[in-house]
Scaffold this active site. Structure first.
Site, short mmCIF file in Angstrom:
data_model
loop_
_atom_site.label_atom_id
_atom_site.label_comp_id
_atom_site.label_asym_id
_atom_site.label_seq_id
_atom_site.Cartn_x
_atom_site.Cartn_y
_atom_site.Cartn_z
N LYS A 91 11.98 13.45 -10.15
CA LYS A 91 11.82 12.00 -9.97
C LYS A 91 10.37 11.74 -9.66
CE LYS A 91 13.18 7.78 -9.50
NZ LYS A 91 12.16 7.47 -10.55
N GLN A 112 4.84 14.60 -4.76
CA GLN A 112 6.12 13.90 -4.93
C GLN A 112 7.28 14.75 -4.40
OE1 GLN A 112 5.64 10.83 -7.00
NE2 GLN A 112 7.45 10.20 -5.89
N LYS A 127 6.12 14.14 -12.22
CA LYS A 127 5.16 13.05 -12.52
C LYS A 127 4.74 13.20 -13.97
CE LYS A 127 2.98 9.73 -10.26
NZ LYS A 127 3.38 9.05 -9.00
N ASP A 167 3.74 3.81 -12.16
CA ASP A 167 2.61 4.21 -11.31
C ASP A 167 1.42 3.41 -11.84
OD1 ASP A 167 1.92 6.40 -9.14
OD2 ASP A 167 0.27 6.49 -10.55
N THR A 210 7.05 -0.22 -2.27
CA THR A 210 5.99 0.67 -1.78
C THR A 210 5.13 -0.06 -0.74
OG1 THR A 210 5.97 1.64 -4.00
CG2 THR A 210 4.19 2.28 -2.50
#
Ligand code: NDP
Ligand code: 2IT
Length: 444
Positions: A91, A112, A127, A167, A210
């Protein structure tokens, strides 16, 4: 088996030449882990868990060819780093930016793994992305690129295998195009990506998560020290997804937000930003220099970062290594008491040393910005059971998760003199769960 920091780093350096960001992230983690496991967990040393955790389970690189609006064929490189699946499917986000390379994606995937473990949810670490630059591209160019990217990536991902998200350079629009192409190729509507629109499988609060989570974490630090965020001055870098919602939540909680920035310069508003000013900043696009025209209490500082300005709390929310040693010294000298990272690895190793020496509170990205991926994990749960939870429920769970992460950092990061080393706490707390899973699953 013996384990020694210097030899371990030498080995990682030899196996991953010319990857400074990856080496920086690994060093930052194993500096804390090696002394801890040598003293407390010789079983993990014997199983060479560290040697395994720094090696990605799988890395995929592929050609992405696409046609631009002038009918010229462009070529970019696509990547997916599938780092660790011990506690759940890979993930992590996708980054589209011209400086993307394997070193950057490996550092992000590595971070991550620990971040996702800290959330307490069953998600592994990965990622990906591309050196494609979305700036200045038309909407149809973005769509064609995303479709070509997913045409290759689709065979490597899936709701139980690997679940990408956004991202830098990948937001709701890109997630939409990527998801649409996956669905078309697989002939299946599934939770293969997070950050989807709330009309078609997305979770409420994911765009905000976030930035909001970052502020919840800052609140935990302040509570722990019997302080409140009200009237504290805050400087924020970036003007993208994370920075925007960090600013929004900080204002909502009564803080005075003085800056936002992008790669071209910084807005400083001595009276503090408001919701209305934030909306105006969004309407400016990347042209932040126009801000003072409408709001004379603001000034624009071309080619400068926010770190020269006096603040109580600094929230780097743009990119890696954006706070140098000199910036950190200036922050400390100006009385900054908390640095909490919305971005991934925005502080250089030297900057972190400055924070630790000055004993200011430092919330590292893998703890402080984990709210985004945490709500992504909640989006996966909602998709799996075919439901959508209301705003309040998701926001409440986000807050609880950030509080648990804070507790984990305190548990493993408290030093004899009472100082909380959040970085150490996050590294050890994030590691242990993954290590236990790897131990249970045998040598793979
Ligand atoms: P966005 O693409 O939405 O925004 C990025 C912002 O950072 C822009 O303002 C951009 O300015 C600025 N920026 C990017 N690169 C640089 C650079 N090299 N120098 C200075 N400024 C730069 O990305 P996000 O807000 O999603 O991501 C920001 C950070 O947060 C990243 O480190 C990301 O990994 C991290 N993060 C993101 C999460 C998420 O859910 N989105 C979750 C956890 C962490 P410009 O437009 O001028 O390039
Ligand atoms: O760095 C990150 O945690 C993200 N970009 C979010 C990842 C996710 O899967 O939501």
């Amino acid at each position: 088996m013996s384990l020694n920091f210097k030899n371990f780093i030498k080995l990682v350096e030899r196996r991953n030449p010319n990857e400074p960001e990856f080496l920086q992230a690994v060093t930052e983690v194993v500096e804390d882990l090696i002394p801890y496991i040598v003293e407390n967990r010789p079983d993990l040393v014997d199983l060479n868990i560290l040697g395994r955790i720094v090696e990605p389970e799988r890395m995929i690189t592929f050609r992405v060819a696409w046609m631009d609006d002038n009918n010229e064929v462009q070529v970019n490189r696509g990547y997916r780093v599938q780092m660790n699946s011990a506690i759940g499917p890979y993930k992590g986000g996708l980054r589209f930016a011209p400086d993307v390379n394997l070193s950057i994606l490996k550092f992000l995937a590595f971070e991550q793994v620990f971040k996702n473990s800290l959330t307490g949810l069953p998600i592994g670490g990965g990622k990906g992305g591309s050196d494609f630059d979305p700036k200045g591209k038309s909407d149809t160019e973005i769509m064609r690129f995303c479709q070509s990217f997913m045409t290759e990536l689709h065979r490597h991902i899936g709701p139980g295998t690997d679940v990408p998200a956004g991202d830098i350079g990948v937001g709701g629009r890109e997630v939409g195009y990527l998801f649409g192409q996956y669905k078309r190729l697989q002939n299946s509507f599934s939770g293969v990506m997070t950050g989807k629109g709330t009309q078609w499988g997305g979770s409420f609060i994911r765009p905000e998560a976030t930035g909001y989570g970052l502020l919840y974490f800052v609140q935990c630090i302040l509570d722990f020290n019997n302080e409140s965020i009200e009237n504290k001055t805050v400087t924020i870098s970036g003007a993208g997804n994370v920075a925007y919602y960090a600013a929004e939540k900080a204002i909502q909680l009564g803080a005075k937000v003085l800056t936002l920035s992008n790669s071209q310069g910084t807005i400083y508003d001595k009276e503090g930003l408001t919701f209305e000013k934030l909306q105006h900043i969004t309407s400016l696009g990347r042209n932040l220099s126009r801000y003072p025209k409408k709001y004379p209490s603001g000034s624009y500082h071309a080619k400068e970062t926010p770190w020269q300005f006096k603040c109580d709390i600094a929230l780097p929310c743009a990119t890696q290594n954006e706070i140098s040693e000199a910036d950190a010294k200036r922050l400390v000298k100006n009385g900054c008491k908390i640095v909490a990272e919305g971005a991934n690895m925005p502080s250089t190793a030297e900057a972190i040393r400055v924070y630790e020496q000055a004993k200011i509170h430092f919330g590292p990205g893998k703890a402080a910005n984990a709210g985004g991926v945490a709500v992504s994990g909640l989006e996966m749960s909602q998709n799996a059971i075919g439901q959508q939870w209301p705003h309040e429920k998701v926001d409440h769970r986000l807050k609880l998760i950030m509080e648990e992460i804070h507790k984990t950092c305190v548990r493993y990061g408290k030093e004899p003199n009472g100082y909380i080393n959040y970085l150490k706490g996050a590294n050890i707390g994030g590691f242990l769960k993954v290590a236990e899973a790897m131990k249970a699953q045998g040598v793979v």
